[in-house]
Design an enzyme around this catalytic site. Sequence first.
Site, mmCIF file in Angstrom:
data_model
loop_
_atom_site.group_PDB
_atom_site.id
_atom_site.type_symbol
_atom_site.label_atom_id
_atom_site.label_comp_id
_atom_site.label_asym_id
_atom_site.label_seq_id
_atom_site.Cartn_x
_atom_site.Cartn_y
_atom_site.Cartn_z
ATOM 1 N N ASN A 124 -91.860 -51.867 72.830
ATOM 2 C CA ASN A 124 -93.266 -51.448 73.595
ATOM 3 C C ASN A 124 -93.283 -51.858 75.106
ATOM 4 O O ASN A 124 -93.755 -51.929 76.105
ATOM 5 C CB ASN A 124 -94.789 -52.509 73.447
ATOM 6 N N ARG A 129 -88.458 -49.611 82.969
ATOM 7 C CA ARG A 129 -88.503 -51.995 82.695
ATOM 8 C C ARG A 129 -87.732 -51.678 81.696
ATOM 9 O O ARG A 129 -87.021 -53.521 82.151
ATOM 10 C CB ARG A 129 -90.119 -51.862 82.649
ATOM 11 N N ARG A 174 -89.562 -60.480 74.099
ATOM 12 C CA ARG A 174 -88.391 -60.187 74.140
ATOM 13 C C ARG A 174 -87.930 -61.380 74.182
ATOM 14 O O ARG A 174 -86.643 -61.005 73.397
ATOM 15 C CB ARG A 174 -88.137 -59.103 74.851
ATOM 16 N N LYS A 216 -87.917 -48.941 63.704
ATOM 17 C CA LYS A 216 -87.553 -48.443 64.535
ATOM 18 C C LYS A 216 -86.021 -48.726 65.399
ATOM 19 O O LYS A 216 -85.280 -47.637 65.487
ATOM 20 C CB LYS A 216 -89.084 -48.290 65.000
ATOM 21 N N PRO A 233 -84.556 -42.372 63.584
ATOM 22 C CA PRO A 233 -85.522 -43.228 64.820
ATOM 23 C C PRO A 233 -86.879 -42.104 64.740
ATOM 24 O O PRO A 233 -86.825 -41.336 65.268
ATOM 25 C CB PRO A 233 -84.804 -43.835 66.032
ATOM 26 N N ASP A 235 -89.979 -43.193 67.243
ATOM 27 C CA ASP A 235 -90.747 -43.635 68.200
ATOM 28 C C ASP A 235 -92.303 -42.582 68.012
ATOM 29 O O ASP A 235 -92.680 -41.578 67.123
ATOM 30 C CB ASP A 235 -90.294 -43.914 69.426
#
Length: 282
Positions: A124, A129, A174, A216, A233, A235
Amino acid sequence: MKYTFENNSVIISELNDFDLAETLDCGQAFRWKENDDKSFSGVVEGKICRIKKENDLYILENCCQDDFLNLWIDYFDLNRNYGEIKKILSTDETMAKACEFSPGIRILRQKHWETLCSFIISQNNNIKRIKGIIDRLCENFGEDLGQGFYSFPTAEKLAEYSPEDLSELRAGFRARYIIDAAKKVASKEVDLDKVAQMPLEDARKELMKIVGVGIKVADCALLFGFGRIDAFPKDVWIKRAMEYLFPQGLPKCAEPYGGIAQQYIFNYVRVCPDALPQEYKK
């Protein structure tokens, strides 16, 4: 591929299917920075390296012969014939368009722990970032390598801390996942060396013992950190691509190279303005 060594640099010639930006800035690794001259600087396994392309030559600076042979060839996947893989993938018309759009993508072979931790952080999140959090993680808990570079902290190092100790990272929820991963990896409750030898489904389940690691994140870690090109994967972008471009599933020609196909598809639908209808980009 041919290479020579000169002044602590490696000069590579006759290397095809390798674009630095497409490979190093496409979301599979987060510690490479593009310089003003289009070269890239990064740290891998505590080694600082700068790589650039001049005409048809690739030059790795600050790189001795042993490091090139024992680290960088594998890291950049230089011995794999991507040209042949693209020929096979391009027997499908849509895959041909994806391969043609980003022909220089290669799958990096990163360290198990660093890749797992990086993709835990990626959840997310956007690439800018993610890079910021990882930079702060390395600056606060890695070793100072000089020249403004830091090593990636080991699982054993991070296992000594609590989620609250990571507040300076501004990683949010996280932080708890990072510490849980570090403790389980450091204690061998999740043994990454054993994961590397497991069948794909077993390897995925093993990584998912870590809090916050879903399918994922596990597949990203397996593809980009364990060299498992059978991992695929999914996403948001890949799910959109599969829905619109491949509603019947991945073409059979792509199945043996699912992870490589995934990167061509990912970059194609994310960057090419004509790859998906506008409603799929919201």
